[in-house]
Design a protein around this motif. Structure first.
Motif, PDB file in Angstrom:
ATOM      1  N   PRO A 198       0.806  -0.887  -0.098  1.00 53.53           N
ATOM      2  CA  PRO A 198      -0.026   0.283   0.047  1.00 53.53           C
ATOM      3  C   PRO A 198       1.001   1.052  -0.403  1.00 53.53           C
ATOM      4  N   VAL A 199       1.670   1.328   0.490  1.00 49.62           N
ATOM      5  CA  VAL A 199       2.679   2.564   0.542  1.00 49.62           C
ATOM      6  C   VAL A 199       3.571   2.979  -0.450  1.00 49.62           C
ATOM      7  N   VAL A 200       3.885   1.782  -1.041  1.00 42.96           N
ATOM      8  CA  VAL A 200       4.363   1.512  -2.425  1.00 42.96           C
ATOM      9  C   VAL A 200       3.687   2.492  -3.347  1.00 42.96           C
ATOM     10  N   ARG A 201       2.212   1.937  -3.417  1.00 42.09           N
ATOM     11  CA  ARG A 201       1.448   2.194  -4.045  1.00 42.09           C
ATOM     12  C   ARG A 201       0.941   3.883  -3.902  1.00 42.09           C
ATOM     13  N   GLU A 202       0.902   4.473  -2.774  1.00 40.82           N
ATOM     14  CA  GLU A 202       0.644   5.311  -2.814  1.00 40.82           C
ATOM     15  C   GLU A 202       1.893   6.492  -2.702  1.00 40.82           C
ATOM     16  N   ARG A 203       3.069   6.273  -2.339  1.00 41.40           N
ATOM     17  CA  ARG A 203       3.864   6.495  -2.928  1.00 41.40           C
ATOM     18  C   ARG A 203       4.452   7.366  -4.610  1.00 41.40           C
ATOM     19  N   LEU A 204       3.700   6.088  -5.479  1.00 41.57           N
ATOM     20  CA  LEU A 204       3.582   6.322  -6.725  1.00 41.57           C
ATOM     21  C   LEU A 204       2.836   6.757  -7.016  1.00 41.57           C
ATOM     22  N   ASN A 205       1.687   6.517  -7.025  1.00 36.72           N
ATOM     23  CA  ASN A 205       0.185   7.358  -7.487  1.00 36.72           C
ATOM     24  C   ASN A 205       0.521   8.895  -7.113  1.00 36.72           C
ATOM     25  N   GLU A 206       1.695   9.481  -5.790  1.00 36.45           N
ATOM     26  CA  GLU A 206       1.918  11.008  -5.712  1.00 36.45           C
ATOM     27  C   GLU A 206       2.388  11.218  -7.103  1.00 36.45           C
ATOM     28  N   MET A 207       3.906  10.138  -6.691  1.00 42.36           N
ATOM     29  CA  MET A 207       3.959  10.403  -8.453  1.00 42.36           C
ATOM     30  C   MET A 207       3.935  10.881  -9.969  1.00 42.36           C
ATOM     31  N   PHE A 208       2.625  10.125  -9.520  1.00 43.28           N
ATOM     32  CA  PHE A 208       2.164   9.806 -11.348  1.00 43.28           C
ATOM     33  C   PHE A 208       1.687  11.590 -11.389  1.00 43.28           C
ATOM     34  N   ARG A 209       0.939  11.866  -9.720  1.00 41.53           N
ATOM     35  CA  ARG A 209       0.334  13.301 -10.424  1.00 41.53           C
ATOM     36  C   ARG A 209       1.150  13.874 -10.703  1.00 41.53           C
ATOM     37  N   GLU A 210       2.507  14.176 -10.086  1.00 43.93           N
ATOM     38  CA  GLU A 210       3.493  15.691 -10.221  1.00 43.93           C
ATOM     39  C   GLU A 210       3.628  15.585 -11.366  1.00 43.93           C
ATOM     40  N   LEU A 211       4.144  14.433 -12.246  1.00 43.85           N
ATOM     41  CA  LEU A 211       4.641  13.965 -13.300  1.00 43.85           C
ATOM     42  C   LEU A 211       3.731  14.452 -13.834  1.00 43.85           C
ATOM     43  N   VAL A 212       2.350  14.501 -14.409  1.00 44.17           N
ATOM     44  CA  VAL A 212       1.313  15.010 -15.342  1.00 44.17           C
ATOM     45  C   VAL A 212       1.387  16.243 -14.964  1.00 44.17           C
ATOM     46  N   ALA A 213       1.318  16.899 -13.543  1.00 49.34           N
ATOM     47  CA  ALA A 213       1.190  18.381 -12.869  1.00 49.34           C
ATOM     48  C   ALA A 213       1.960  19.185 -13.848  1.00 49.34           C
ATOM     49  N   ALA A 214       3.137  18.293 -13.691  1.00 42.77           N
ATOM     50  CA  ALA A 214       4.284  19.335 -14.590  1.00 42.77           C
ATOM     51  C   ALA A 214       4.885  18.989 -15.774  1.00 42.77           C
ATOM     52  N   SER A 215       3.941  18.242 -16.352  1.00 38.51           N
ATOM     53  CA  SER A 215       4.167  18.045 -17.476  1.00 38.51           C
ATOM     54  C   SER A 215       3.822  19.327 -19.186  1.00 38.51           C
ATOM     55  N   GLY A 216       3.411  19.930 -18.491  1.00 36.01           N
ATOM     56  CA  GLY A 216       3.389  21.098 -20.019  1.00 36.01           C
ATOM     57  C   GLY A 216       2.518  20.713 -21.172  1.00 36.01           C
ATOM     58  N   LEU A 217       1.852  19.607 -20.531  1.00 32.71           N
ATOM     59  CA  LEU A 217       1.441  19.099 -21.747  1.00 32.71           C
ATOM     60  C   LEU A 217      -0.104  19.797 -21.775  1.00 32.71           C
ATOM     61  N   PRO A 218      -1.010  19.989 -23.227  1.00 32.85           N
ATOM     62  CA  PRO A 218      -2.093  19.745 -22.830  1.00 32.85           C
ATOM     63  C   PRO A 218      -3.426  19.394 -22.683  1.00 32.85           C
ATOM     64  N   GLY A 219      -2.865  18.100 -22.552  1.00 32.50           N
ATOM     65  CA  GLY A 219      -3.324  16.722 -22.154  1.00 32.50           C
ATOM     66  C   GLY A 219      -2.805  15.731 -22.191  1.00 32.50           C
ATOM     67  N   VAL A 220      -3.286  13.869 -20.999  1.00 31.47           N
ATOM     68  CA  VAL A 220      -2.121  13.507 -20.562  1.00 31.47           C
ATOM     69  C   VAL A 220      -3.244  11.980 -20.824  1.00 31.47           C
ATOM     70  N   VAL A 221      -2.929  11.439 -21.210  1.00 27.78           N
ATOM     71  CA  VAL A 221      -3.707   9.535 -21.185  1.00 27.78           C
ATOM     72  C   VAL A 221      -2.718   9.092 -20.496  1.00 27.78           C
ATOM     73  N   ILE A 222      -3.192   8.685 -19.392  1.00 24.98           N
ATOM     74  CA  ILE A 222      -2.355   8.284 -18.231  1.00 24.98           C
ATOM     75  C   ILE A 222      -3.147   6.844 -18.181  1.00 24.98           C
ATOM     76  N   GLU A 223      -2.277   5.518 -18.166  1.00 23.40           N
ATOM     77  CA  GLU A 223      -2.619   5.153 -17.751  1.00 23.40           C
ATOM     78  C   GLU A 223      -2.293   3.249 -17.388  1.00 23.40           C
ATOM     79  N   GLY A 224      -2.508   2.276 -16.357  1.00 20.45           N
ATOM     80  CA  GLY A 224      -2.023   1.112 -15.670  1.00 20.45           C
ATOM     81  C   GLY A 224      -3.114   0.793 -14.789  1.00 20.45           C
ATOM     82  N   ARG A 225      -3.190   1.429 -13.517  1.00 19.03           N
ATOM     83  CA  ARG A 225      -3.360   0.605 -12.216  1.00 19.03           C
ATOM     84  C   ARG A 225      -4.025   1.808 -11.473  1.00 19.03           C
TER      85      ARG A 225
END
Length: 246
Positions: free
Chosen positions: A124-151
């Motif tokens: 659970p903690v690993v998933r929580e840490r990675l989920n937060e990382m994904f949010r940060e990556l998307v927010a910092a992408s500078g892209l007009p849209g992002v398709v985010i796929e996985g679990r």
């Protein structure tokens, strides 16, 4: 946590963030290839979250970390660096503090790594840490849209995304697709691997029953182009009314 994230503190869905298309689904459902093609045709970026789980499992194996011990994996995450391209050909680099980052694009796709991913994703903690990382990556992408796929994408990572899709397929259909991608493995072996992975995944995530507000796309009887067009149609159905109101 990552250089690409640059410590962005945005929540997914906040004003100014990219338009999100969240896609969940089990291995072999077509979500990775369909998500990438859909993102390209929409002019969006693509964030393959499964690559991060694979990269974490790979670097843990390289470092001799016990993948079944949550504390050990979390400690490793304090020292690792991860980056992934969101446009063009996917490149994944992984490193540990004090060492040069390594291009692990090919290494994380090896069958020997695939079988170890669930050992890190179950924590659970690993998933929580990675989920937060994904949010940060998307927010910092500078892209007009992002398709985010996985679990956990439609329910945990981006529950407020304007487009949320659960892409699934029968075990037989998924095995047929994967058997064509993995050399040296028979359909029966791949089917057994998928059944085992589904059983493990079922302990932490439901890949077959969409949460409220999530659109179910069953690709069992769809070819690649039909699957891509289905995703694009769902996205455009959400985007067009917004565009007309501007």
């Amino acid at each position: 946590m990552t250089d690409a994230a640059t410590n962005a503190a945005h929540d997914v869905g906040a004003p100014g963030d990219p338009i999100l298309v969240a896609i969940d689904g089990p291995a072999g459902s077509g979500k990775s290839s369909v998500s990438r093609a859909s993102a390209d045709r929409l002019g969006f970026g693509i964030l393959d979250t499964g690559a991060a789980y694979r990269a974490l499992a790979w670097i843990a194996l390289q470092a001799g970390v016990d993948l079944d011990t949550e504390a050990a994996v979390v400690q490793l995450m304090d020292a690792w660096a991860f980056s992934i391209t969101m446009r063009g050909e996917q490149r994944v680099t992984v490193g540990l503090a004090g060492a040069e980052p390594i291009d692990a694009t090919a290494a994380i796709r090896e069958h020997s790594v695939s079988g170890q991913v669930s050992r890190v994703s179950k924590h659970p903690v690993v998933r929580e840490r990675l989920n937060e990382m994904f949010r940060e990556l998307v927010a910092a992408s500078g892209l007009p849209g992002v398709v985010i796929e996985g679990r956990d994408i439609t329910t945990v990572v981006a529950p407020d995304a304007p487009v949320r899709i659960l892409m699934t397929a029968s075990a037989e259909a998924r095995a047929s697709r994967r058997a064509g991608e993995l050399e040296g493995l028979s359909h029966a072996q791949v089917l057994a691997d998928i059944a085992a992975r589904d059983a493990k995944d079922a302990l932490v995530v439901d890949f077959f029953n969409p949460a409220p507000g999530v659109t179910l796309v069953d690709t069992s009887d769809l070819n690649f182009e039909q699957s891509v067009q289905t995703v694009i149609d769902i996205v455009e159905a959400v985007r067009l009314p917004a565009g007309k109101s501007e």
